[in-house]
Motif scaffolding. Structure first.
Motif, mmCIF file in Angstrom:
data_model
loop_
_atom_site.group_PDB
_atom_site.id
_atom_site.type_symbol
_atom_site.label_atom_id
_atom_site.label_comp_id
_atom_site.label_asym_id
_atom_site.label_seq_id
_atom_site.Cartn_x
_atom_site.Cartn_y
_atom_site.Cartn_z
ATOM 1 N N ASP A 136 0.851 -1.099 -0.078
ATOM 2 C CA ASP A 136 0.089 -0.037 0.024
ATOM 3 C C ASP A 136 0.729 1.324 0.053
ATOM 4 O OD1 ASP A 136 -2.062 1.732 0.274
ATOM 5 O OD2 ASP A 136 -2.448 1.389 2.281
ATOM 6 N N VAL A 137 0.625 2.029 -1.211
ATOM 7 C CA VAL A 137 1.455 3.279 -1.131
ATOM 8 C C VAL A 137 0.726 4.472 -1.205
ATOM 9 C CG1 VAL A 137 3.525 2.040 -2.316
ATOM 10 C CG2 VAL A 137 1.628 3.045 -3.765
ATOM 11 N N SER A 138 -0.642 4.345 -0.804
ATOM 12 C CA SER A 138 -1.510 5.584 -0.650
ATOM 13 C C SER A 138 -1.153 6.493 0.038
ATOM 14 C CB SER A 138 -2.966 4.937 -0.506
ATOM 15 O OG SER A 138 -2.990 4.338 0.692
ATOM 16 N N GLY A 139 -0.942 7.896 -0.153
ATOM 17 C CA GLY A 139 -0.686 8.850 0.706
ATOM 18 C C GLY A 139 1.030 8.869 0.888
ATOM 19 N N ILE A 140 1.735 8.184 -0.063
ATOM 20 C CA ILE A 140 3.297 8.231 0.349
ATOM 21 C C ILE A 140 3.632 9.338 -0.835
ATOM 22 C CG2 ILE A 140 5.351 7.230 0.016
ATOM 23 C CD1 ILE A 140 4.007 4.621 1.289
ATOM 24 N N THR A 141 4.297 10.398 -0.313
ATOM 25 C CA THR A 141 5.123 11.127 -1.308
ATOM 26 C C THR A 141 6.479 11.310 -1.443
ATOM 27 O OG1 THR A 141 4.649 13.123 0.145
ATOM 28 C CG2 THR A 141 2.977 12.758 -1.429
ATOM 29 N N SER A 142 7.007 10.795 -0.216
ATOM 30 C CA SER A 142 8.341 10.764 -0.052
ATOM 31 C C SER A 142 9.287 9.645 -0.672
ATOM 32 C CB SER A 142 8.939 11.014 1.352
ATOM 33 O OG SER A 142 10.324 10.639 1.535
ATOM 34 N N PRO A 143 10.104 9.598 -1.572
ATOM 35 C CA PRO A 143 10.814 8.537 -2.130
ATOM 36 C C PRO A 143 11.420 7.677 -0.915
ATOM 37 C CG PRO A 143 11.437 10.557 -3.264
ATOM 38 C CD PRO A 143 10.508 10.924 -2.151
ATOM 39 N N ALA A 144 11.794 8.105 0.178
ATOM 40 C CA ALA A 144 12.422 7.429 1.279
ATOM 41 C C ALA A 144 11.154 6.579 1.915
ATOM 42 C CB ALA A 144 13.101 8.509 2.307
ATOM 43 N N ASP A 154 6.393 -8.201 3.018
ATOM 44 C CA ASP A 154 7.144 -9.677 3.045
ATOM 45 C C ASP A 154 7.221 -10.033 1.728
ATOM 46 O OD1 ASP A 154 6.330 -9.839 5.749
ATOM 47 O OD2 ASP A 154 4.248 -10.235 5.348
ATOM 48 N N ALA A 155 7.822 -9.127 0.667
ATOM 49 C CA ALA A 155 8.098 -9.393 -0.361
ATOM 50 C C ALA A 155 9.626 -10.119 -0.591
ATOM 51 C CB ALA A 155 8.027 -8.149 -1.572
ATOM 52 N N GLY A 156 10.359 -9.847 0.165
ATOM 53 C CA GLY A 156 11.788 -10.340 0.181
ATOM 54 C C GLY A 156 12.662 -9.512 -0.463
ATOM 55 N N VAL A 157 12.289 -8.050 -0.471
ATOM 56 C CA VAL A 157 12.944 -7.245 -1.380
ATOM 57 C C VAL A 157 13.402 -5.877 -0.285
ATOM 58 C CG1 VAL A 157 13.118 -5.458 -3.469
ATOM 59 C CG2 VAL A 157 12.189 -7.984 -3.529
ATOM 60 N N ALA A 158 14.645 -5.533 -0.392
ATOM 61 C CA ALA A 158 15.047 -4.260 0.264
ATOM 62 C C ALA A 158 15.141 -3.224 -0.649
ATOM 63 C CB ALA A 158 16.334 -4.473 1.188
ATOM 64 N N ALA A 159 14.849 -1.945 -0.273
ATOM 65 C CA ALA A 159 14.703 -0.964 -1.309
ATOM 66 C C ALA A 159 15.430 0.105 -0.558
ATOM 67 C CB ALA A 159 13.289 -0.445 -1.478
ATOM 68 N N SER A 160 16.052 0.955 -1.427
ATOM 69 C CA SER A 160 16.851 2.250 -0.897
ATOM 70 C C SER A 160 16.852 3.322 -1.872
ATOM 71 C CB SER A 160 18.386 1.860 -0.583
ATOM 72 O OG SER A 160 18.892 1.167 -1.821
ATOM 73 N N VAL A 161 17.133 4.572 -1.755
ATOM 74 C CA VAL A 161 16.778 5.631 -2.784
ATOM 75 C C VAL A 161 18.243 6.279 -2.757
ATOM 76 C CG1 VAL A 161 15.532 7.796 -3.054
ATOM 77 C CG2 VAL A 161 14.623 5.784 -2.087
ATOM 78 N N ASN A 170 17.274 20.707 -10.611
ATOM 79 C CA ASN A 170 15.935 20.017 -10.407
ATOM 80 C C ASN A 170 16.842 18.377 -9.445
ATOM 81 O OD1 ASN A 170 14.375 21.447 -11.764
ATOM 82 N ND2 ASN A 170 15.224 20.850 -13.665
ATOM 83 N N GLN A 171 16.111 17.992 -8.993
ATOM 84 C CA GLN A 171 16.307 16.904 -8.038
ATOM 85 C C GLN A 171 15.602 15.707 -8.525
ATOM 86 O OE1 GLN A 171 15.456 16.709 -3.737
ATOM 87 N NE2 GLN A 171 17.171 15.191 -3.309
ATOM 88 N N THR A 172 16.484 14.647 -8.869
ATOM 89 C CA THR A 172 15.625 13.140 -9.280
ATOM 90 C C THR A 172 15.999 12.093 -8.304
ATOM 91 O OG1 THR A 172 17.608 13.097 -10.990
ATOM 92 C CG2 THR A 172 15.625 14.152 -11.598
ATOM 93 N N PHE A 173 15.320 11.030 -8.503
ATOM 94 C CA PHE A 173 15.582 10.017 -7.689
ATOM 95 C C PHE A 173 15.798 8.807 -8.327
ATOM 96 C CE2 PHE A 173 12.949 12.982 -5.458
ATOM 97 C CZ PHE A 173 13.741 13.407 -4.230
ATOM 98 N N ARG A 174 16.395 7.664 -7.781
ATOM 99 C CA ARG A 174 16.393 6.242 -8.429
ATOM 100 C C ARG A 174 16.258 5.394 -7.205
ATOM 101 N NH1 ARG A 174 20.546 4.972 -12.872
ATOM 102 N NH2 ARG A 174 18.784 3.534 -13.474
ATOM 103 N N LEU A 175 15.427 4.342 -7.520
ATOM 104 C CA LEU A 175 14.983 3.411 -6.516
ATOM 105 C C LEU A 175 15.940 2.103 -6.811
ATOM 106 C CD1 LEU A 175 12.844 2.994 -4.145
ATOM 107 C CD2 LEU A 175 11.506 1.784 -5.646
ATOM 108 N N GLN A 176 16.598 1.553 -5.873
ATOM 109 C CA GLN A 176 17.329 0.267 -5.920
ATOM 110 C C GLN A 176 16.638 -0.779 -5.065
ATOM 111 O OE1 GLN A 176 21.719 -0.112 -5.755
ATOM 112 N NE2 GLN A 176 21.416 -1.565 -3.979
ATOM 113 N N LEU A 177 16.251 -1.834 -5.870
ATOM 114 C CA LEU A 177 15.680 -2.993 -4.947
ATOM 115 C C LEU A 177 16.660 -4.022 -5.288
ATOM 116 C CD1 LEU A 177 12.203 -2.899 -7.116
ATOM 117 C CD2 LEU A 177 12.933 -1.849 -4.731
ATOM 118 N N THR A 178 16.905 -4.644 -3.968
ATOM 119 C CA THR A 178 17.916 -5.750 -3.657
ATOM 120 C C THR A 178 16.980 -7.172 -3.103
ATOM 121 O OG1 THR A 178 19.531 -4.201 -3.476
ATOM 122 C CG2 THR A 178 19.935 -6.590 -2.569
ATOM 123 N N GLY A 179 17.112 -8.055 -3.931
ATOM 124 C CA GLY A 179 16.490 -9.285 -3.292
ATOM 125 C C GLY A 179 17.380 -9.784 -1.878
ATOM 126 N N THR A 180 16.617 -10.153 -0.990
ATOM 127 C CA THR A 180 17.144 -10.522 0.456
ATOM 128 C C THR A 180 17.550 -12.033 0.475
ATOM 129 O OG1 THR A 180 14.914 -10.986 1.175
ATOM 130 C CG2 THR A 180 15.898 -8.805 1.649
#
Length: 461
Positions: A136-144, A154-161, A170-180
């Motif tokens: 559920d990401v409703s209401g989330i506006t911050s990348p962090a 419980d997806a077994g994935v760790a995320a970082s920004v 202009n500030q931009t972001f990238r999401l890194q997803l790492t399987g645990t």
């Protein structure tokens, strides 16, 4: 009762009562002394009993056939570690480490807001194999916060920004997803939409750049031969690569790796050395607690004192039985032939060099001698320290019963002595009262006599 003053008699009656009570207290003090001696004895016996029980455990282990089946695995390369379990057997295996297991790492494209990444969806879904996990990401506006929500799932994935700022500010972001978890079946994809949409094929798959693919570890057994066989594992550990042999790969290796499984001489040596060490601990405890020492008192007179366990028949029998159990031949073979040496001072020495030579020459002979000694020692130690029927245990229980009885008798004396003190104080108080009356009567008689004398003198004049 108030203290006795002795003002009438002139005697320090309180001191007299205390002195009389000291005499009355002698039987109780004797009981206390006996209890103190018994307590010291029980403490010494309990310490000896604990060491004897530990000796029994070490001896039982050395007598157990399973202990002599101990194996160790040795790898020819630091790229591989190996361990062998109880169901393993002496063997050797050579293999190539083709690759190690790894988890997936994926990166999103650059985005300036969470809505830019998700397309405004209120639910994201991570699909790992056939398993779909909703986030559920409703209401989330911050990348962090988005990364935190993914990591908490419980997806077994760790995320970082990560973030960056271009030349225009202009500030931009990238999401890194790492399987645990590692393994090819742990690859994942990210969708905008719920689980039902993912299953129905209507969810939008978000574009991810795969920086590292999820993969299994792989080794090739007997490479270069017609029997070559590849084996894979989701983790870097191959359980039962051969029966009872577990292998963990650390990195891929260009050269073949050989793992040898052989008799664990270090473990077998410890069986003998631990048995001797525990045996010496018990014998040393007995020696120190039964030793007779000579010294001089404050006046220079010679004195002799014996250890708390001196003369104890149970302890003496235990010492003799242990020395015999550890020093007698086994089927005509002396324990000293395999490195277990009985010394003149009643202790044992473990000769590791002699043990190793005997083990290399005839392992079965060494096992027969050491396990035979261990069986005898275990029987002696168990007979003494068994928690229910051990001779030491029974002696401890008997003495503890005596201590409890003495404590009850000492407590009973407290009541007797209290009553005795009360009686004595009342007797002395009564004596003081009687003396006070006599003194008053004496003073009255003296006064009357003086009055009569005065009357007589007046009449003569």
């Amino acid at each position: 009762m108030a203290s006795i003053s002795g003002l009438v008699s002139g005697l320090d009656s309180a001191a007299i009562v205390n002195a009389m009570m000291n005499v009355e207290r002698l039987p109780q003090q004797q009981l206390m002394g006996t209890r103190s001696d018994l307590t010291r004895l029980v403490t010494a016996l309990q310490s000896l009993n604990a060491k004897t029980a530990s000796l029994g455990e070490a001896a039982g282990k050395a007598a157990n056939q399973t202990s002599w089946d101990a194996l160790s695995a040795k790898s020819s390369s630091d790229a591989v570690t190996a361990s062998v379990r109880a169901n393993g057997s002496p063997t050797s295996v050579t293999f190539n480490v083709d690759r190690v297991a790894q988890s997936q790492i994926s990166l999103s494209g650059s985005f300036s807001s969470v809505a830019d990444l998700t397309g405004g969806a209120s639910t994201l879904s991570l699909k790992t194999g056939d398993t779909v996990t909703q986030i559920d990401v409703s209401g989330i506006t911050s990348p962090a916060d988005l990364a935190a929500a993914i990591s908490r799932s419980d997806a077994g994935v760790a995320a970082s920004v990560t973030s960056s700022t271009d030349s225009f500010g202009n500030q931009t972001f990238r999401l890194q997803l790492t399987g645990t978890q590692t393994g090819a079946d742990q690859s994942f994809t990210l969708y905008a939409g719920d689980a039902d949409a993912v299953q129905a094929g209507t969810a939008t798959q978000l574009s991810l750049v795969e920086a590292r693919a999820a993969q299994d570890a792989q080794v090739t057994l007997w490479a270069g031969t017609p029997a070559a066989q590849t084996v894979t594992s989701a983790s870097n550990t191959f359980t039962d690569l051969l029966t009872g042999l577990d292998v963990t790969v650390v990195r891929a290796s260009a050269d073949p790796v050989t793992v040898d499984v052989a008799r664990d001489t270090d473990a077998l040596t410890r069986l003998g050395s631990d048995l001797v060490s525990q045996l010496n601990q018990v014998l040393s405890e007995i020696s120190s607690q039964t030793a007779v020492t000579s010294s001089t008192d404050a006046r220079g007179n010679p004195t002799v004192s014996a250890g708390v366990l001196a003369g104890n028949s149970v302890v003496r029998s235990l010492s003799q039985d242990l020395m015999q159990a550890g020093s007698r031949d086994i089927n005509g073979v002396s324990p000293s032939d395999v490195g277990i040496v009985f010394n003149k001072d009643g202790t044992f020495t473990f000769d590791a060099e002699k043990f190793a030579a005997a083990l290399a020459d005839d392992p079965a002979r060494v096992q027969a001698v050491v396990s035979g000694i261990a069986e005898r020692v275990n029987q002696v130690a168990t007979t003494a320290s068994d928690r229910h029927d051990g001779t030491l245990t029974q002696r401890i229980n008997s003495d503890n019963d005596r201590i409890r009885d003495l404590s009850d008798r000492i407590a009973g004396w407290d009541n007797v002595l209290e009553l005795r003190r009360t009686t004595l104080e009342r007797q002395w108080a009564a004596l003081e009262t009687a003396l006070s009356r006599l003194q008053s009567q004496s003073s009255w008689l003296t006064s009357m006599s003086a009055t009569l004398d005065g009357l007589k003198a007046s009449s003569r004049s």
